[in-house]
Write a protein that holds these residues in place. Structure first.
Motif, PDB file in Angstrom:
ATOM      1  N   MET A 259     125.120 -13.262 -39.779  1.00  0.00           N
ATOM      2  CA  MET A 259     125.173 -14.343 -38.811  1.00  0.00           C
ATOM      3  C   MET A 259     124.008 -14.247 -37.834  1.00  0.00           C
ATOM      4  SD  MET A 259     127.204 -16.868 -38.111  1.00  0.00           S
ATOM      5  CE  MET A 259     127.746 -17.917 -36.862  1.00  0.00           C
ATOM      6  N   LYS A 260     123.743 -13.044 -37.380  1.00  0.00           N
ATOM      7  CA  LYS A 260     122.651 -12.840 -36.422  1.00  0.00           C
ATOM      8  C   LYS A 260     121.298 -13.169 -37.062  1.00  0.00           C
ATOM      9  CE  LYS A 260     120.924 -10.425 -32.760  1.00  0.00           C
ATOM     10  NZ  LYS A 260     120.959 -10.900 -31.430  1.00  0.00           N
ATOM     11  N   GLU A 261     121.126 -12.795 -38.327  1.00  0.00           N
ATOM     12  CA  GLU A 261     119.865 -13.077 -39.030  1.00  0.00           C
ATOM     13  C   GLU A 261     119.638 -14.571 -39.162  1.00  0.00           C
ATOM     14  OE1 GLU A 261     119.486 -11.087 -42.761  1.00  0.00           O
ATOM     15  OE2 GLU A 261     120.037  -9.153 -41.919  1.00  0.00           O
ATOM     16  N   ASN A 262     120.693 -15.323 -39.380  1.00  0.00           N
ATOM     17  CA  ASN A 262     120.583 -16.772 -39.521  1.00  0.00           C
ATOM     18  C   ASN A 262     120.056 -17.401 -38.229  1.00  0.00           C
ATOM     19  OD1 ASN A 262     120.739 -19.234 -40.737  1.00  0.00           O
ATOM     20  ND2 ASN A 262     122.928 -19.490 -40.378  1.00  0.00           N
ATOM     21  N   LYS A 263     120.549 -16.935 -37.086  1.00  0.00           N
ATOM     22  CA  LYS A 263     120.084 -17.458 -35.796  1.00  0.00           C
ATOM     23  C   LYS A 263     118.620 -17.112 -35.570  1.00  0.00           C
ATOM     24  CE  LYS A 263     124.467 -17.544 -33.331  1.00  0.00           C
ATOM     25  NZ  LYS A 263     125.219 -17.041 -32.177  1.00  0.00           N
ATOM     26  N   VAL A 264     118.238 -15.905 -35.942  1.00  0.00           N
ATOM     27  CA  VAL A 264     116.851 -15.470 -35.785  1.00  0.00           C
ATOM     28  C   VAL A 264     115.940 -16.312 -36.673  1.00  0.00           C
ATOM     29  CG1 VAL A 264     115.244 -13.564 -36.158  1.00  0.00           C
ATOM     30  CG2 VAL A 264     117.460 -13.135 -35.092  1.00  0.00           C
ATOM     31  N   GLU A 265     116.373 -16.550 -37.912  1.00  0.00           N
ATOM     32  CA  GLU A 265     115.578 -17.366 -38.827  1.00  0.00           C
ATOM     33  C   GLU A 265     115.426 -18.793 -38.306  1.00  0.00           C
ATOM     34  OE1 GLU A 265     117.300 -17.170 -42.703  1.00  0.00           O
ATOM     35  OE2 GLU A 265     116.826 -15.050 -42.951  1.00  0.00           O
ATOM     36  N   LEU A 266     116.513 -19.368 -37.798  1.00  0.00           N
ATOM     37  CA  LEU A 266     116.447 -20.727 -37.260  1.00  0.00           C
ATOM     38  C   LEU A 266     115.534 -20.801 -36.033  1.00  0.00           C
ATOM     39  CD1 LEU A 266     120.134 -21.962 -37.636  1.00  0.00           C
ATOM     40  CD2 LEU A 266     118.136 -22.657 -38.958  1.00  0.00           C
ATOM     41  N   ALA A 267     115.600 -19.782 -35.189  1.00  0.00           N
ATOM     42  CA  ALA A 267     114.735 -19.760 -34.009  1.00  0.00           C
ATOM     43  C   ALA A 267     113.270 -19.660 -34.421  1.00  0.00           C
ATOM     44  CB  ALA A 267     115.104 -18.591 -33.103  1.00  0.00           C
ATOM     45  N   PHE A 268     113.003 -18.826 -35.416  1.00  0.00           N
ATOM     46  CA  PHE A 268     111.625 -18.669 -35.888  1.00  0.00           C
ATOM     47  C   PHE A 268     111.114 -19.957 -36.536  1.00  0.00           C
ATOM     48  CE2 PHE A 268     108.503 -17.265 -39.120  1.00  0.00           C
ATOM     49  CZ  PHE A 268     107.550 -16.763 -38.243  1.00  0.00           C
ATOM     50  N   ILE A 269     111.952 -20.595 -37.326  1.00  0.00           N
ATOM     51  CA  ILE A 269     111.564 -21.868 -37.955  1.00  0.00           C
ATOM     52  C   ILE A 269     111.324 -22.929 -36.895  1.00  0.00           C
ATOM     53  CG2 ILE A 269     112.416 -23.746 -39.414  1.00  0.00           C
ATOM     54  CD1 ILE A 269     113.790 -21.569 -41.122  1.00  0.00           C
TER      55      ILE A 269
END
Length: 66
Positions: free
Chosen positions: A1-11
């Motif tokens: 879940m945390k990785e998904n938020k990080v990926e979305l923020a980076f995108i």
């Protein structure tokens, strides 16, 4: 879940960066295009070969500085 938020923020960051850079590039292109129009509209010097060289040099310089 945390990785998904990080990926979305980076995108999201990349999307904003690309958009801002494209706006900068468009403004720079329009400025160069406007300068070329001004150079081409400049009055010609009758028989002055040095004036022609300056116009050619300024066009070449503006193309190289992109």
């Amino acid at each position: 879940m945390k990785e998904n938020k990080v990926e979305l923020a980076f995108i999201g960051y990349l999307a904003r960066y690309v958009r801002l850079e494209s706006v900068k590039l468009k403004k720079k292109y329009q400025e160069v295009k406007y300068r070329k129009l001004l150079i081409l509209d400049a009055p010609r010097n009758n028989g002055d070969s040095e004036g022609k060289k300056e116009v050619i040099d300024s066009i070449t310089y503006s193309c190289l500085s992109l």
